[in-house]
Design an enzyme around this catalytic site. Structure first.
Site, PDB file in Angstrom:
ATOM      1  N   SER A 136       0.828  -1.213   0.000  1.00  0.00           N
ATOM      2  CA  SER A 136       0.000   0.000   0.000  1.00  0.00           C
ATOM      3  C   SER A 136       0.860   1.260   0.000  1.00  0.00           C
ATOM      4  CB  SER A 136      -0.900   0.013   1.229  1.00  0.00           C
ATOM      5  OG  SER A 136      -1.721  -1.120   1.247  1.00  0.00           O
TER       6      SER A 136
HETATM    7  N1  SAH Z   1      -1.101  -4.702   3.692  1.00  0.00           N
HETATM    8  C1  SAH Z   1      -0.255  -5.201   2.629  1.00  0.00           C
HETATM    9  C2  SAH Z   1      -0.851  -4.996   1.259  1.00  0.00           C
HETATM   10  C3  SAH Z   1      -1.856  -5.986   0.999  1.00  0.00           C
HETATM   11  S1  SAH Z   1      -2.322  -6.198  -0.697  1.00  0.00           S
HETATM   12  C4  SAH Z   1       1.113  -4.574   2.692  1.00  0.00           C
HETATM   13  O1  SAH Z   1       1.302  -3.630   3.454  1.00  0.00           O
HETATM   14  O2  SAH Z   1       2.000  -5.051   1.991  1.00  0.00           O
HETATM   15  C5  SAH Z   1      -3.675  -7.291  -0.366  1.00  0.00           C
HETATM   16  C6  SAH Z   1      -3.284  -8.671   0.086  1.00  0.00           C
HETATM   17  O3  SAH Z   1      -4.482  -9.360   0.425  1.00  0.00           O
HETATM   18  C7  SAH Z   1      -2.601  -9.477  -0.996  1.00  0.00           C
HETATM   19  O4  SAH Z   1      -1.395  -9.983  -0.511  1.00  0.00           O
HETATM   20  C8  SAH Z   1      -3.617 -10.606  -1.279  1.00  0.00           C
HETATM   21  O5  SAH Z   1      -3.011 -11.826  -1.621  1.00  0.00           O
HETATM   22  C9  SAH Z   1      -4.336 -10.702   0.042  1.00  0.00           C
HETATM   23  N2  SAH Z   1      -5.656 -11.323   0.005  1.00  0.00           N
HETATM   24  C10 SAH Z   1      -6.600 -11.237  -0.960  1.00  0.00           C
HETATM   25  N3  SAH Z   1      -7.685 -11.952  -0.596  1.00  0.00           N
HETATM   26  C11 SAH Z   1      -7.418 -12.489   0.623  1.00  0.00           C
HETATM   27  C12 SAH Z   1      -8.167 -13.326   1.524  1.00  0.00           C
HETATM   28  N4  SAH Z   1      -9.398 -13.752   1.252  1.00  0.00           N
HETATM   29  N5  SAH Z   1      -7.572 -13.688   2.686  1.00  0.00           N
HETATM   30  C13 SAH Z   1      -6.312 -13.264   2.992  1.00  0.00           C
HETATM   31  N6  SAH Z   1      -5.576 -12.486   2.178  1.00  0.00           N
HETATM   32  C14 SAH Z   1      -6.123 -12.093   1.015  1.00  0.00           C
END
Ligand code: SAH
Length: 204
Positions: free
Chosen positions: A52
């Site tokens: 993010s």
């Molecule tokens: N907070 C993170 C950015 C997250 S991007 C950072 O600071 O790097 C969103 C993430 O959510 C991705 O890694 C994706 O794989 C994950 N994601 C998507 N659907 C999900 C689910 N149902 N359960 C857990 N993770 C999920």
């Protein structure tokens, strides 16, 4: 970065600003993205996912209003950058990631940085982490089509959830508070996250 991108846009909570200063974003990036670590935007981190924008990490953390005694659930571990900020502020963080490669890398990084108050799960976090509930705070860092009752049911009384809700293109950051078993929603700014994929998310 903290002064120019975050404080100047209105994030004023000194605990949040201190945590943002203490967690170095370049430690969470793949080698080809390190040069852009302090750019004011989300960056690709492999597997079609992103880290993010720092301002969004700070804003979501401020909206959560974390206290030192809190147990926090994070859905979407990704690189672990937001996890590290949460771990600086809360007593314990439970974090769920659906992609095992990303979770493994995040676990390695956060361990190396000494964050020992984090529990990890690989799987579908769209339904929360029922066995470890209730949580004082829940943060979803992927775009959700709706606010699922599985998540609000895992909030403690007086608890708070911060979640981007909308379609795959744009979402509204939403703060949900639970009082007397009922929930109240308050909209914040428009955001763009990758999709939450799962039972209470989008189909894969
Ligand atoms: N907070 C993170 C950015 C997250 S991007 C950072 O600071 O790097 C969103 C993430 O959510 C991705 O890694 C994706 O794989 C994950 N994601 C998507 N659907 C999900 C689910 N149902 N359960 C857990 N993770 C999920």
């Amino acid at each position: 970065m903290v002064e120019e991108q975050i404080a100047s846009r209105g994030v004023r909570d000194s605990r949040v600003l201190d945590a943002m200063k203490a967690v170095h974003r370049e430690r969470f990036l793949p080698p080809d993205q390190v040069a852009y670590a302090y750019h004011d935007r989300a960056l690709p981190v492999g597997q079609g996912q992103t880290i993010s924008q720092p301002y969004i990490v700070a804003l979501m953390t401020e909206l959560l209003r974390i206290e030192a005694s809190h147990r926090v659930l994070e859905i979407g571990t990704g690189t672990g950058y937001q996890t590290a900020v949460l771990a600086m502020l809360a007593e314990h963080v439970h974090t769920v990631e659906r992609l095992d490669v990303l979770s493994a890398a995040a676990q390695h990084r956060l361990g190396a940085l000494g964050h020992d108050n984090v529990s990890y799960r690989i799987g579908d976090g769209s339904v929360g982490w029922a066995e470890a509930a209730p949580f004082d705070r829940i943060i979803v860092t992927a775009a959700a089509p709706t606010i699922s009752t599985e998540l609000t049911d895992q909030l403690a009384e007086g608890g708070r959830l911060v979640i981007p809700v909308g379609d795959a293109e744009t979402q509204r950051l939403t703060v949900v508070e639970r009082h007397d078993g009922k929930t109240v929603e308050r909209p914040s700014i428009a955001v763009r996250f990758v999709k939450l994929i799962g039972e209470s998310g989008f189909p894969s």
